[in-house]
Scaffold this motif. Structure first.
Motif, PDB file in Angstrom:
ATOM      1  N   ILE A  19       0.838  -1.199   0.000  1.00 47.11           N
ATOM      2  CA  ILE A  19       0.000   0.000   0.000  1.00 47.11           C
ATOM      3  C   ILE A  19       0.870   1.245   0.000  1.00 47.11           C
ATOM      4  CG2 ILE A  19      -1.806   1.273   1.222  1.00 47.11           C
ATOM      5  CD1 ILE A  19      -2.663  -1.348   2.476  1.00 47.11           C
ATOM      6  N   GLU A  23      -2.351   5.730  -1.723  1.00 43.51           N
ATOM      7  CA  GLU A  23      -3.508   4.842  -1.619  1.00 43.51           C
ATOM      8  C   GLU A  23      -4.139   4.915  -0.231  1.00 43.51           C
ATOM      9  OE1 GLU A  23      -2.515   1.177  -4.646  1.00 43.51           O
ATOM     10  OE2 GLU A  23      -1.410   1.292  -2.766  1.00 43.51           O
ATOM     11  N   ALA A  24      -3.319   5.183   0.775  1.00 42.24           N
ATOM     12  CA  ALA A  24      -3.818   5.278   2.141  1.00 42.24           C
ATOM     13  C   ALA A  24      -4.323   6.678   2.481  1.00 42.24           C
ATOM     14  CB  ALA A  24      -2.723   4.879   3.129  1.00 42.24           C
ATOM     15  N   ARG A  75      -8.991  -2.632   7.858  1.00 43.62           N
ATOM     16  CA  ARG A  75      -9.347  -1.445   7.070  1.00 43.62           C
ATOM     17  C   ARG A  75      -8.096  -0.710   6.595  1.00 43.62           C
ATOM     18  NH1 ARG A  75     -12.985  -0.749  11.290  1.00 43.62           N
ATOM     19  NH2 ARG A  75     -11.680   0.918  12.160  1.00 43.62           N
ATOM     20  N   LYS A  78      -6.330  -2.487   3.926  1.00 46.43           N
ATOM     21  CA  LYS A  78      -7.207  -2.737   2.776  1.00 46.43           C
ATOM     22  C   LYS A  78      -7.314  -4.235   2.474  1.00 46.43           C
ATOM     23  CE  LYS A  78      -6.316   1.816   0.740  1.00 46.43           C
ATOM     24  NZ  LYS A  78      -7.570   2.389   1.282  1.00 46.43           N
ATOM     25  N   ASP A  80      -8.999  -7.738   1.809  1.00 46.03           N
ATOM     26  CA  ASP A  80     -10.269  -8.204   1.258  1.00 46.03           C
ATOM     27  C   ASP A  80     -10.878  -9.222   2.228  1.00 46.03           C
ATOM     28  OD1 ASP A  80      -9.026 -10.683   0.825  1.00 46.03           O
ATOM     29  OD2 ASP A  80      -8.677 -10.290  -1.305  1.00 46.03           O
TER      30      ASP A  80
END
Length: 296
Positions: A19, A23-24, A75, A78, A80
């Protein structure tokens, strides 16, 4: 496998590395970051925990981590659905009381075989979390004829994928199948990190397949519930099959796989040919593992 602390460390660090600050939602200051992805202190800030606490978590100390902390990590990183489940399984395995889920079965009840046999027109089989095929109907054995040629019993689809040269011709999307097979086993290892049969299987594959070692090291996990399976059958040729994987509530740890094709499609026609072939060749397929006796 078997070292839960190492699994936690490698999983969290690998998910953190993928990440970027952008993106964060973080500003990226300067162009010379020393680490790929997020820094530990950035993960801690985004998850709402102290840096020292996150460092302890990433070192493998997930025991005692609350559900809210695990949710915050999921969270922030990220994760799934499959990765989130794997994280919670690792935390459960790291705890002082390891209340493991039911271990993968090695047999099925006769009633399960009866259900499979009643599905005469669709290839179907039942597997456990180690990918052992424990029972199949005639069409299932015919569809997976190259897999059932294995001398191992029960036959195992991941062993076939990585160790049998026929697999690269049988699976038309071989790379994706290989990725998913390792990722599904990794997910199962989170559920049952001390399952001796699973440990032996991973050890066997790691010893004999460089490709498996590479895919296993990625720490990827995935669910395998439905989709398109593209095969090249040695008798009827190319098949584009829709598959559904369904857990059996009465058989914890077992999954029913069923393969179908739209009516009138070339694959539906090929399945009819396969049924005719199976009717005269079924005796050539060795049975999977013997079914369990009906409980008294």
């Amino acid at each position: 496998m078997g070292d839960v602390r190492a699994d936690i460390k490698e999983f969290l660090s690998s998910r953190r590395a993928r990440i970027s600050p952008e993106e964060a939602g973080l500003p990226a200051y300067g162009g010379n970051r020393r680490v790929a992805g997020l820094r530990r202190e950035e993960v801690a800030m985004l998850a709402g925990v102290s840096v020292d606490y996150y460092v302890r978590l990433e070192r493998g100390n997930l025991a005692g981590a609350s559900e809210s902390v695990l949710d915050a990590l999921a969270r922030t990183l990220k994760l799934d659905e499959a990765e989130r489940e794997y994280l919670f399984d690792l935390a459960r395995a790291a705890g002082p009381v390891r209340r493991s889920r039911s271990k993968p079965s090695g047999t099925v009840r006769p009633e399960v075989q009866q259900v499979l046999d009643a599905m005469a027109d669709a290839p179907a089989w039942v597997r456990n979390g180690r990918h052992d095929i424990l029972a199949a109907n005639r069409m299932g054995r015919a569809l997976y004829a190259p897999v059932f040629k294995s001398a191992h019993r029960p036959v195992n689809t991941t062993r076939f994928t990585y160790l049998d040269p026929a697999a690269q011709e049988f699976w038309r999307d071989y790379d994706q199948i290989a990725n998913d097979a390792a990722a599904m086993l990794r997910l199962e290892a989170g559920r049952h990190p001390h399952d001796p049969e699973l440990i032996r299987l991973v050890g066997e594959l790691s010893t004999q397949s460089e490709l498996f070692r590479d895919r296993w090291a990625s720490r990827d996990v995935v669910f395998h519930r439905s989709g398109l399976k593209r095969l090249h059958h040695p008798v009827v040729g190319d098949l584009d099959l829709n598959y559904q994987s369904m857990e059996l509530p009465s058989e914890p740890g077992l999954v029913l796989n069923v393969y179908t094709a739209p009516a009138g499609s070339p694959t539906a026609d090929a399945l009819q040919l396969l049924a005719s072939w199976a009717a005269t060749h079924d005796d050539s397929f060795a049975e999977p593992a013997p079914t369990a006796k009906h409980p008294q």
